[in-house]
Design a protein around this motif. Sequence first.
Motif, PDB file in Angstrom:
ATOM      1  N   ASP A 261       0.236  76.615  65.735  1.00  0.00           N
ATOM      2  CA  ASP A 261       0.334  75.718  66.376  1.00  0.00           C
ATOM      3  C   ASP A 261       1.284  75.591  67.021  1.00  0.00           C
ATOM      4  O   ASP A 261       1.937  74.718  68.223  1.00  0.00           O
ATOM      5  CB  ASP A 261      -1.299  75.868  67.915  1.00  0.00           C
ATOM      6  N   THR A 262       1.824  74.475  66.230  1.00  0.00           N
ATOM      7  CA  THR A 262       2.600  73.271  66.760  1.00  0.00           C
ATOM      8  C   THR A 262       4.169  73.546  66.834  1.00  0.00           C
ATOM      9  O   THR A 262       4.653  74.736  66.615  1.00  0.00           O
ATOM     10  CB  THR A 262       2.611  71.932  65.351  1.00  0.00           C
ATOM     11  N   PRO A 263       3.878  73.903  68.569  1.00  0.00           N
ATOM     12  CA  PRO A 263       5.624  73.573  69.235  1.00  0.00           C
ATOM     13  C   PRO A 263       6.797  73.414  68.672  1.00  0.00           C
ATOM     14  O   PRO A 263       6.795  72.027  68.081  1.00  0.00           O
ATOM     15  CB  PRO A 263       5.812  73.327  70.253  1.00  0.00           C
ATOM     16  N   VAL A 264       8.134  74.702  67.937  1.00  0.00           N
ATOM     17  CA  VAL A 264       9.399  73.674  67.649  1.00  0.00           C
ATOM     18  C   VAL A 264      10.096  73.646  68.814  1.00  0.00           C
ATOM     19  O   VAL A 264      10.628  72.729  68.644  1.00  0.00           O
ATOM     20  CB  VAL A 264       9.934  75.377  67.603  1.00  0.00           C
ATOM     21  N   LEU A 265       9.332  73.975  70.489  1.00  0.00           N
ATOM     22  CA  LEU A 265       9.999  73.286  71.253  1.00  0.00           C
ATOM     23  C   LEU A 265       8.353  72.879  72.198  1.00  0.00           C
ATOM     24  O   LEU A 265       8.388  73.454  72.496  1.00  0.00           O
ATOM     25  CB  LEU A 265      11.033  74.329  72.024  1.00  0.00           C
ATOM     26  N   ARG A 266       8.771  71.692  73.008  1.00  0.00           N
ATOM     27  CA  ARG A 266       8.425  70.623  73.495  1.00  0.00           C
ATOM     28  C   ARG A 266       9.017  70.394  74.709  1.00  0.00           C
ATOM     29  O   ARG A 266       9.688  69.015  74.325  1.00  0.00           O
ATOM     30  CB  ARG A 266       7.149  69.790  72.965  1.00  0.00           C
ATOM     31  N   VAL A 267       8.599  70.787  75.754  1.00  0.00           N
ATOM     32  CA  VAL A 267       9.252  70.050  77.050  1.00  0.00           C
ATOM     33  C   VAL A 267       8.208  69.988  77.732  1.00  0.00           C
ATOM     34  O   VAL A 267       7.742  70.348  78.324  1.00  0.00           O
ATOM     35  CB  VAL A 267       9.958  71.528  78.239  1.00  0.00           C
ATOM     36  N   SER A 268       8.246  68.387  78.387  1.00  0.00           N
ATOM     37  CA  SER A 268       6.998  67.525  79.136  1.00  0.00           C
ATOM     38  C   SER A 268       7.332  66.971  80.700  1.00  0.00           C
ATOM     39  O   SER A 268       8.743  65.962  80.208  1.00  0.00           O
ATOM     40  CB  SER A 268       6.417  66.843  78.351  1.00  0.00           C
ATOM     41  N   GLY A 269       7.286  67.448  81.406  1.00  0.00           N
ATOM     42  CA  GLY A 269       7.321  66.387  82.381  1.00  0.00           C
ATOM     43  C   GLY A 269       8.801  66.431  83.695  1.00  0.00           C
ATOM     44  O   GLY A 269       9.453  65.493  83.628  1.00  0.00           O
ATOM     45  N   LEU A 270       9.981  67.731  82.801  1.00  0.00           N
ATOM     46  CA  LEU A 270      11.334  68.003  83.003  1.00  0.00           C
ATOM     47  C   LEU A 270      11.980  67.264  84.870  1.00  0.00           C
ATOM     48  O   LEU A 270      11.129  68.572  85.222  1.00  0.00           O
ATOM     49  CB  LEU A 270      12.073  68.707  82.167  1.00  0.00           C
ATOM     50  N   SER A 271      12.155  66.448  84.985  1.00  0.00           N
ATOM     51  CA  SER A 271      12.685  66.721  86.197  1.00  0.00           C
ATOM     52  C   SER A 271      14.346  66.105  85.769  1.00  0.00           C
ATOM     53  O   SER A 271      14.754  64.987  85.528  1.00  0.00           O
ATOM     54  CB  SER A 271      11.633  65.829  86.778  1.00  0.00           C
ATOM     55  N   SER A 272      15.088  67.224  87.146  1.00  0.00           N
ATOM     56  CA  SER A 272      16.306  66.315  87.188  1.00  0.00           C
ATOM     57  C   SER A 272      16.860  66.810  89.284  1.00  0.00           C
ATOM     58  O   SER A 272      16.535  67.886  89.611  1.00  0.00           O
ATOM     59  CB  SER A 272      17.333  67.397  86.337  1.00  0.00           C
ATOM     60  N   ARG A 273      17.483  66.166  89.565  1.00  0.00           N
ATOM     61  CA  ARG A 273      18.001  65.248  90.731  1.00  0.00           C
ATOM     62  C   ARG A 273      17.639  66.433  91.599  1.00  0.00           C
ATOM     63  O   ARG A 273      18.451  67.496  92.393  1.00  0.00           O
ATOM     64  CB  ARG A 273      19.606  66.716  90.679  1.00  0.00           C
ATOM     65  N   ASN A 274      16.595  66.301  92.266  1.00  0.00           N
ATOM     66  CA  ASN A 274      15.725  66.941  92.875  1.00  0.00           C
ATOM     67  C   ASN A 274      15.931  68.881  93.032  1.00  0.00           C
ATOM     68  O   ASN A 274      15.483  69.063  94.343  1.00  0.00           O
ATOM     69  CB  ASN A 274      15.997  67.294  94.044  1.00  0.00           C
ATOM     70  N   ASP A 278       8.852  68.592  87.079  1.00  0.00           N
ATOM     71  CA  ASP A 278       8.094  68.320  86.380  1.00  0.00           C
ATOM     72  C   ASP A 278       7.338  69.379  85.877  1.00  0.00           C
ATOM     73  O   ASP A 278       6.418  70.369  85.048  1.00  0.00           O
ATOM     74  CB  ASP A 278       6.536  67.895  87.025  1.00  0.00           C
ATOM     75  N   ILE A 279       8.954  70.242  85.056  1.00  0.00           N
ATOM     76  CA  ILE A 279       8.850  70.881  84.148  1.00  0.00           C
ATOM     77  C   ILE A 279       8.099  71.049  82.923  1.00  0.00           C
ATOM     78  O   ILE A 279       8.351  70.450  82.128  1.00  0.00           O
ATOM     79  CB  ILE A 279       9.971  71.759  84.054  1.00  0.00           C
ATOM     80  N   SER A 280       6.763  71.588  82.554  1.00  0.00           N
ATOM     81  CA  SER A 280       6.102  71.950  81.079  1.00  0.00           C
ATOM     82  C   SER A 280       5.946  73.143  80.442  1.00  0.00           C
ATOM     83  O   SER A 280       5.427  73.812  80.774  1.00  0.00           O
ATOM     84  CB  SER A 280       4.994  70.600  81.160  1.00  0.00           C
ATOM     85  N   PHE A 281       6.006  72.760  78.700  1.00  0.00           N
ATOM     86  CA  PHE A 281       5.923  74.760  78.232  1.00  0.00           C
ATOM     87  C   PHE A 281       6.669  74.061  76.871  1.00  0.00           C
ATOM     88  O   PHE A 281       6.894  73.059  77.077  1.00  0.00           O
ATOM     89  CB  PHE A 281       6.574  75.122  78.882  1.00  0.00           C
ATOM     90  N   GLY A 282       5.620  74.711  76.132  1.00  0.00           N
ATOM     91  CA  GLY A 282       6.274  74.614  74.337  1.00  0.00           C
ATOM     92  C   GLY A 282       6.352  76.367  74.046  1.00  0.00           C
ATOM     93  O   GLY A 282       6.062  76.997  74.575  1.00  0.00           O
ATOM     94  N   VAL A 283       7.003  76.161  72.890  1.00  0.00           N
ATOM     95  CA  VAL A 283       7.524  77.177  72.491  1.00  0.00           C
ATOM     96  C   VAL A 283       7.272  77.288  70.854  1.00  0.00           C
ATOM     97  O   VAL A 283       7.588  75.947  70.108  1.00  0.00           O
ATOM     98  CB  VAL A 283       9.624  77.917  72.083  1.00  0.00           C
ATOM     99  N   ARG A 284       6.327  77.777  70.623  1.00  0.00           N
ATOM    100  CA  ARG A 284       6.142  77.972  68.816  1.00  0.00           C
ATOM    101  C   ARG A 284       6.828  78.515  67.875  1.00  0.00           C
ATOM    102  O   ARG A 284       7.323  79.386  68.878  1.00  0.00           O
ATOM    103  CB  ARG A 284       4.183  78.800  68.300  1.00  0.00           C
ATOM    104  N   PRO A 285       7.225  78.659  67.238  1.00  0.00           N
ATOM    105  CA  PRO A 285       7.953  78.911  66.068  1.00  0.00           C
ATOM    106  C   PRO A 285       7.576  80.631  66.073  1.00  0.00           C
ATOM    107  O   PRO A 285       6.381  81.182  65.711  1.00  0.00           O
ATOM    108  CB  PRO A 285       7.987  78.653  64.313  1.00  0.00           C
TER     109      PRO A 285
END
Length: 503
Positions: A261-274, A278-285
């Motif tokens: 279950d270890t994600p190969v990609l993890r995005v946490s609290g991503l915010s940008s220029r309004n 707070d985008i958060s999600f993960g992607v497993r292999p």
Amino acid sequence: MTLLEVAGVSKVFPGVRALDDVSFALRPGEVHALVGENGAGKSTLIKVLTGVYRPDAGELRYQGEPVSFATPMDAQRAGISTIYQEVNLIPLMSVAQNLFLGRELRTNLGLVDRTRMDREARDILAGYGVTTDVRERLGSLPLGAQQMVALARAVMIDAKVVVMDEPTSSLEPREVETLFGVIQDLHERGIGIIYVSHRMDELYRICDTVTILRDGKLVHTGKLADLERVRLVALMLGREVSDVRREGFTVFTGDHAAADDTPVLRVSGLSSRNRLHDISFGVRPGEVVGLGGLLGAGRSETIKAIAGAYPVDSGEIEVDGTPLRHPTTVKAVAAGIAVQPEDRKAEGIIPGLSIRENIALSILPRMSTFGLVSDTKIDEVVDRFMTRLRIKASSPHQRVGDLSGGNQQKVLLARLLATGPKVLLLDEPTRGIDVGAKAEVQALIDELAAEGLGVVLVSSDAEELVEGSGRVVVLRDGAVVGVLTGEDVTTESLLATIAEAGA
């Protein structure tokens, strides 16, 4: 009475017979579907009709008279207007300037009357559901709004024939309904429409007749209502109806996640220029995670932010457990992130270079020793991916700009895969490609996931997103409004989540 006709037209390019004795007829007020796989000859036929190419054999007749258009402008002056899949306007000019480009309104002194142009542009675009400030640069608008501007411009010309090449590929449902209303109006005014699309529901909803091309040849023409959908697909693919029924249309499942279950990609609290919040999600292999939502929901911005192509104000990105700090495109590629952008022509392929050169661009440092590039190593990589992705071309040295849309998409995917990525970010990977090529791309995505790659998939086609994803993260206004998993990954749940968030 025939409005526009091609009789026995052929067009040959080096190593390729793009059109082979093709005949086509359009009547006043008719909505005529032009379909076929990528590489079938649709684009070449349109370019012959609109003066981009001259046929090597055969004849073009317009309103009963033989014609030969030397340039697209000649065709436009005669009343043939074209709306291309890729918006071919000028992004640095204002919306109003683009709308009146080449036929600017002028004052009594002969000066450009910008005030009047802005006023009339606002009134015209309001009828197409575009309420943006017409003084803004066209390039600042979403692709869907740009496409509606291109549509309005084409209809403004005193056209007798309107060619629409994948006009809904960048539109959201509300805009699609507006387009269909415009088509109905053109139909009632006796204007002939050539409609190119790979979306079956659209074709059967608005088109009267259909012409099917395959490998540059005419294989069928007639009333669309008399042609069963599975028969249409079979004719396009050159297969038996029984084979198409057996193979079906769903070719990938999007759920091959490994037990880990270890994600190969993890995005946490991503915010940008309004634009992102707070985008958060993960992607497993081995997992395909879909990003759902309407046009403007922030899907493409999320993809670009992860890939270092969009500024990030806050949040964390990890690839295989390693933080990607202050992400840039160079850092993202080095970390194992590969991204396929929404607009393959503007941000992906380099049309003037060959297939070989386009694929090799991403791996040149690895193919060199002491600064000397090994042609043998490059040829091995290019041959491997051309074979694996079934890229149809006369040779690796053929210009990418001369390929069909589906094969251009495959070349771009080959370049990405050549880098050996851990995460693949795909923004509308099947946009504007035919049924056969779409199935191939979808099957390839499933195959890559099965090999352990983590995939993030963006698609405006709800069914494609649901069929291709093991999980769907739903966005609205740059924020996550829901996550669909397991049995909840359905078209109904996706649309309901979007609707509830809107309410």
